[in-house]
Design an enzyme around this catalytic site. Structure first.
Site, PDB file in Angstrom:
ATOM      1  N   GLU A 234      76.023  73.175  73.625  1.00 27.10           N
ATOM      2  CA  GLU A 234      77.811  73.614  72.929  1.00 27.10           C
ATOM      3  C   GLU A 234      76.801  73.725  71.654  1.00 27.10           C
ATOM      4  OE1 GLU A 234      79.634  74.292  75.046  1.00 27.10           O
ATOM      5  OE2 GLU A 234      78.683  73.709  77.184  1.00 27.10           O
TER       6      GLU A 234
ATOM      7  N   ASP B 286      70.892  77.974  75.063  1.00 29.47           N
ATOM      8  CA  ASP B 286      69.734  77.256  75.983  1.00 29.47           C
ATOM      9  C   ASP B 286      68.733  77.103  75.036  1.00 29.47           C
ATOM     10  OD1 ASP B 286      71.748  77.182  78.246  1.00 29.47           O
ATOM     11  OD2 ASP B 286      70.413  78.545  79.843  1.00 29.47           O
TER      12      ASP B 286
HETATM   13 ZN   LIG Z   1      77.079  77.566  77.100  1.00 32.76          ZN
END
Ligand SMILES: [Zn+2]
Length: 425
Positions: free
Chosen positions: A284, A369
């Site tokens: 996030e 990611d």
């Molecule tokens: Zn995401």
């Protein structure tokens, strides 16, 4: 050919085309998932059990089939409003009843409210079935009838309190600021969107859920260490009682500037180990670091500018109304009708470009990611993704073309493959 007829023809073709495309894509998805139902794909054989894989397949197929029913119904309603004269009838009725008493603005607000109420009622059975049948059957639903009624009452109240003033402002701008009204309307709409981004997390979302600062001391310590080493102020981290409505687990980020925050569903914290929570948070934070919110707003600015400019032109063309089944009035303002027609028709055309937006969104997920792998443990992120996939019964074997149109997040296989180099080191 008369422009009105050209519009009817274009609209009909686009609607038929998008319906065919949606049916074809969903059929592909259902077939693809069903064909891979009886074997866990090779990369996941050590980590995912066959029953979980089959449950995900059944859930995906059930939802996809039900979605088709909704699509067909939505198309019928759309044709009912436009070419079959539904909006024209409602408009004539309300114009005759309201305009003499409440004036142009009152009548138009009444029309918008009636349209929204009818649309909400038509969608209600679908929402009820999805919540109390499908989600229930797969063990996700935690919503009670009482909570459903309370939620609905709150949504209607919020919709009226926020929607009516905004609608009144828009209609006033359309009627009073002259030829360049659409520029003013665009400015007002953008200001509203920016305000909503700041106010939604702090004022609206708490009407529906409880938000509490993360309490678990050891987890908090990990999380703060992560935020410190990746350069974030250690605040704005909240836990939301998502378990109140559903067993689905999630995390999201929202807002910008001082109002930005990361929200964990309590269901996510129950399912993940501390290291995995840290990896999800790092993901996030990656969204923040890559300025994905700001990019989304910039895109919204650009596209809504084009949309308002188009609307500004269309409102002055009588074929825009007649081509979509509405007789414009000579004695009353047609702005509310134009707004409704625009909102009804634009999605039919914009569906064809939706893969572009989905693609950008998936790219953002890969970027987040990668950020998570650099600032937390890639193995933890991989483990968390797999758990969330399994718990949410997301299929591991979606149809590749369906993914391109509909998936805002890359499928697990692609995300894990992208993680693989850092996850194995
Ligand atoms: Zn995401």
């Amino acid at each position: 050919m008369h422009p009105s007829f050209v519009l009817t023809l274009l609209f009909t073709l686009a609607l038929l085309g998008s319906l065919l495309l949606k049916f074809w894509l969903t059929t592909r998805q259902v077939r693809h998932v069903a064909a891979h139902r009886d074997m866990v794909p090779t990369p996941f054989q050590a980590t995912v059990a066959l029953p979980a894989h089959q449950r995900a397949a059944d859930y995906t197929v059930t939802k996809a089939r039900f979605g088709l029913l909704g699509t067909a119904f939505g198309a019928a309603v759309l044709v009912g409003w436009t070419l079959l004269g539904g909006l024209d009838a409602l408009n004539t009725l309300l114009r005759d009843a309201l305009q003499p008493r409440w004036g142009d603005l009152g009548y138009q607000l009444g029309l918008l409210a009636a349209f929204a109420a009818i649309g909400g009622l038509l969608e209600l059975p679908f929402d009820l079935y999805a919540t109390f049948r499908i989600e229930q059957r797969f063990g996700f639903n935690r919503m009670t009838w009482k909570l459903y009624l309370i939620d609905t009452a709150k949504s209607v109240a919020v919709g009226v309190l926020i929607g009516l003033p905004i609608a009144a402002l828009m209609l006033w701008i359309m009627g009073s600021t002259g030829r360049w009204w659409w520029l003013w309307a665009w400015g007002a709409w953008m200001a509203f969107n920016l305000a909503a981004l700041v106010l939604y997390p702090t004022l609206i979302a708490p009407i529906f859920n409880k938000f509490e600062p993360l309490a678990d001391a050891s987890l908090k310590e990990r999380v703060q260490a992560l935020m410190a080493r990746s350069g974030f102020a250690a605040k704005g981290l909240f836990v939301m009682d998502g378990s109140k409505r559903s067993a689905h687990a999630n995390a999201y980020f929202t807002g910008f500037g001082a109002a930005k925050r990361v929200v964990f569903f309590d269901t996510l914290l129950q399912k993940l180990l501390p290291g995995e929570v840290e990896a999800v948070l790092a993901h996030e934070l990656g969204h923040f670091r890559h300025k994905h919110v700001t990019k989304r707003i910039a895109t919204l600015f650009a596209f809504s500018f084009a949309a308002f400019a188009l609307l500004g032109w269309l409102t002055t063309q009588s074929w825009f109304y007649t081509g979509l089944g509405v007789e414009p009035s000579m004695r009353a303002s047609n702005d509310a009708v134009a707004l409704i027609l625009f909102l009804l028709v634009v999605p039919v055309f914009s569906f064809f470009v939706s893969p572009l937006f989905a693609r950008v969104s998936r790219r953002h997920e890969f970027e987040a990611d990668a950020y998570a792998c650099a600032h937390a443990d890639g193995r933890d992120l991989a483990a968390a993704l797999l758990k969330l996939h399994e718990d949410n019964a997301s299929t591991l074997t979606p149809d590749p073309l369906y993914v391109r149109f509909y998936y805002s997040h890359p499928p697990a296989s692609e995300r894990l493959a992208a993680l693989a180099p850092s996850a194995s080191s």
